[in-house]
Write an enzyme that holds these catalytic residues in place. Structure first.
Site, PDB file in Angstrom:
ATOM      1  N   LYS A 120       0.814  -1.220   0.000  1.00  0.00           N
ATOM      2  CA  LYS A 120       0.000   0.000   0.000  1.00  0.00           C
ATOM      3  C   LYS A 120       0.848   1.271   0.000  1.00  0.00           C
ATOM      4  O   LYS A 120       0.338   2.355  -0.292  1.00  0.00           O
ATOM      5  CB  LYS A 120      -0.952   0.013   1.196  1.00  0.00           C
ATOM      6  N   ASP A 121       2.145   1.158   0.297  1.00  0.00           N
ATOM      7  CA  ASP A 121       3.024   2.324   0.311  1.00  0.00           C
ATOM      8  C   ASP A 121       3.656   2.615  -1.045  1.00  0.00           C
ATOM      9  O   ASP A 121       4.271   3.667  -1.222  1.00  0.00           O
ATOM     10  CB  ASP A 121       4.150   2.138   1.338  1.00  0.00           C
ATOM     11  N   SER A 170      -5.240   8.150   8.808  1.00  0.00           N
ATOM     12  CA  SER A 170      -5.566   7.885   7.407  1.00  0.00           C
ATOM     13  C   SER A 170      -6.792   8.680   6.969  1.00  0.00           C
ATOM     14  O   SER A 170      -7.866   8.566   7.567  1.00  0.00           O
ATOM     15  CB  SER A 170      -5.828   6.384   7.222  1.00  0.00           C
ATOM     16  N   ARG A 199      -8.490   8.116   4.298  1.00  0.00           N
ATOM     17  CA  ARG A 199      -9.460   7.116   3.847  1.00  0.00           C
ATOM     18  C   ARG A 199     -10.286   6.583   5.017  1.00  0.00           C
ATOM     19  O   ARG A 199     -11.519   6.485   4.932  1.00  0.00           O
ATOM     20  CB  ARG A 199      -8.714   5.960   3.155  1.00  0.00           C
ATOM     21  N   ARG A 200      -9.613   6.231   6.101  1.00  0.00           N
ATOM     22  CA  ARG A 200     -10.329   5.705   7.259  1.00  0.00           C
ATOM     23  C   ARG A 200     -11.199   6.779   7.902  1.00  0.00           C
ATOM     24  O   ARG A 200     -12.352   6.513   8.276  1.00  0.00           O
ATOM     25  CB  ARG A 200      -9.333   5.153   8.281  1.00  0.00           C
ATOM     26  N   ARG A 226      -1.442   9.862  15.265  1.00  0.00           N
ATOM     27  CA  ARG A 226      -0.224   9.395  14.614  1.00  0.00           C
ATOM     28  C   ARG A 226       0.650   8.619  15.592  1.00  0.00           C
ATOM     29  O   ARG A 226       0.397   8.590  16.787  1.00  0.00           O
ATOM     30  CB  ARG A 226       0.547  10.580  14.015  1.00  0.00           C
ATOM     31  N   ASN A 257       3.454   4.923  15.961  1.00  0.00           N
ATOM     32  CA  ASN A 257       3.451   3.502  15.624  1.00  0.00           C
ATOM     33  C   ASN A 257       2.349   2.772  16.388  1.00  0.00           C
ATOM     34  O   ASN A 257       1.608   3.383  17.178  1.00  0.00           O
ATOM     35  CB  ASN A 257       4.833   2.884  15.883  1.00  0.00           C
ATOM     36  N   THR A 303       2.493   3.081  20.208  1.00  0.00           N
ATOM     37  CA  THR A 303       2.133   4.437  20.651  1.00  0.00           C
ATOM     38  C   THR A 303       0.626   4.637  20.621  1.00  0.00           C
ATOM     39  O   THR A 303       0.027   5.179  21.563  1.00  0.00           O
ATOM     40  CB  THR A 303       2.813   5.480  19.748  1.00  0.00           C
ATOM     41  N   ARG A 304      -0.002   4.191  19.564  1.00  0.00           N
ATOM     42  CA  ARG A 304      -1.455   4.374  19.428  1.00  0.00           C
ATOM     43  C   ARG A 304      -2.221   3.551  20.463  1.00  0.00           C
ATOM     44  O   ARG A 304      -3.173   4.035  21.067  1.00  0.00           O
ATOM     45  CB  ARG A 304      -1.898   4.007  18.010  1.00  0.00           C
ATOM     46  N   CYS A 333      -1.361   6.832  -2.647  1.00  0.00           N
ATOM     47  CA  CYS A 333      -1.865   5.982  -1.573  1.00  0.00           C
ATOM     48  C   CYS A 333      -2.328   6.752  -0.344  1.00  0.00           C
ATOM     49  O   CYS A 333      -2.794   6.146   0.612  1.00  0.00           O
ATOM     50  CB  CYS A 333      -0.787   4.978  -1.175  1.00  0.00           C
TER      51      CYS A 333
END
Length: 298
Positions: free
Chosen positions: A78-79, A120, A122-123, A140, A142, A145-146, A233
């Site tokens: 996806k990247d 995101s 999109r999300r 934001r 990793n 972290t989230r 993307c």
């Protein structure tokens, strides 16, 4: 034979590269991981980068591949930008992991007025459309972290990719997959793309043994759709393709960031590129061009 595999330094990227190295080992091929810092990891601006924001996470690795410093590059599919850079090909798309998104909540549900976090576009757009009663917040960092912010009560829910959680061996409580009609995944989500130099025949011969036909067909359809829409993307574009008995089915959505409007397509065609062409035509006829133009102008 020993192959040098370039990858980002993040824990998830290393897990993805280790997955490829494991399958190479089963073929009797030794691999050395070469972790690299990218522009995206350093927080550099995306202006002019191939593939926009997410292209920042691949450009240095691709350059190292082009210059012969590594033999393979492993990315989240996806990247990748929609076009292959000069001299580089996608040598293999291994079997795709779970492509869908997961909603993770602290209390087992999201109530009206509570917050859900994701970076995101999109999300964010799809959540706003499907669940207008909740507040969407930019989040934001990793995965660890989230999840930490969720545990501390800074947010009430967050959205992550099922494949990323699985590759990290993380199984948070209260994690529920989104239904496809509520959250269409990003093009290429859950898949890995293994790049090699187009003229490196010996490496290509090895890497191509990792290729999984159904996963490659889905990747080709979803990536080609991105190319035909002229996007990258980071846009609010969801796409999910499956190889079926009689061809390829492709579902796709382009959605306003506030969730107020969308263009939707579901097509079946003999091959991945035909499916991408039909889906792009249907999306553009349904208003996708206006949505994408408005986003580009903001």
């Amino acid at each position: 034979m020993k192959l040098r595999i370039g990858t980002r330094r993040s824990r998830l990227a290393l897990a993805q590269a280790e997955e490829v190295a494991y399958h190479l080992a089963l073929l009797g091929v030794e691999a050395e991981l070469v972790p690299m810092a990218t522009s995206g990891d350093r927080g550099e601006p995306a202006e002019g980068a191939p593939g926009g924001v997410k292209g920042l996470f691949v450009v240095e690795i691709v350059r190292a591949l082009q210059q012969g410093e590594i033999d393979l590059a492993v990315h989240s599919a996806k990247d990748l930008p929609a076009e292959d850079p000069q001299g580089v090909v996608v040598a293999a798309v291994p079997e795709r992991a779970e492509p869908f998104d997961v909603l993770i909540t602290r209390e087992g549900e999201l109530k009206s007025g509570q917050t859900v976090g994701t970076s995101s576009l999109r999300r964010q757009a799809q959540i706003r459309r499907a669940r207008p009663e909740v507040e969407v917040r930019d989040l934001r960092g990793n995965v660890d972290t989230r999840l930490g912010k969720l545990e501390r009560g800074e947010i009430d829910g967050l959205v992550l990719a099922a494949a990323g959680l699985a590759r990290l061996g993380v199984s948070p409580p209260n994690a529920v997959p989104f239904p496809l009609d509520e959250m269409v995944p990003a093009p290429g989500q859950g898949a890995l793309a293994v790049q090699a130099r187009g003229g490196d025949r010996s490496t290509l011969d090895v890497a191509q043994q990792l290729d999984h036909e159904r996963s490659r067909v889905a990747f080709q359809a979803e990536r080609d759709l991105v190319r035909r829409l002229g996007g990258d993307c980071s846009l609010p574009l969801g796409a999910y393709a499956e190889q079926r008995e009689n061809g390829v089915r492709l579902m796709a959505v382009v959605i306003e960031p506030d969730g107020s409007d969308l263009a939707w397509a579901q097509v079946e065609a003999p091959g991945p590129h035909e499916a991408a062409e039909e889906a792009a035509r249907a999306l553009l006829a349904g208003g996708a061009a206006g949505i994408l133009a408005a986003i580009a102008g903001r």
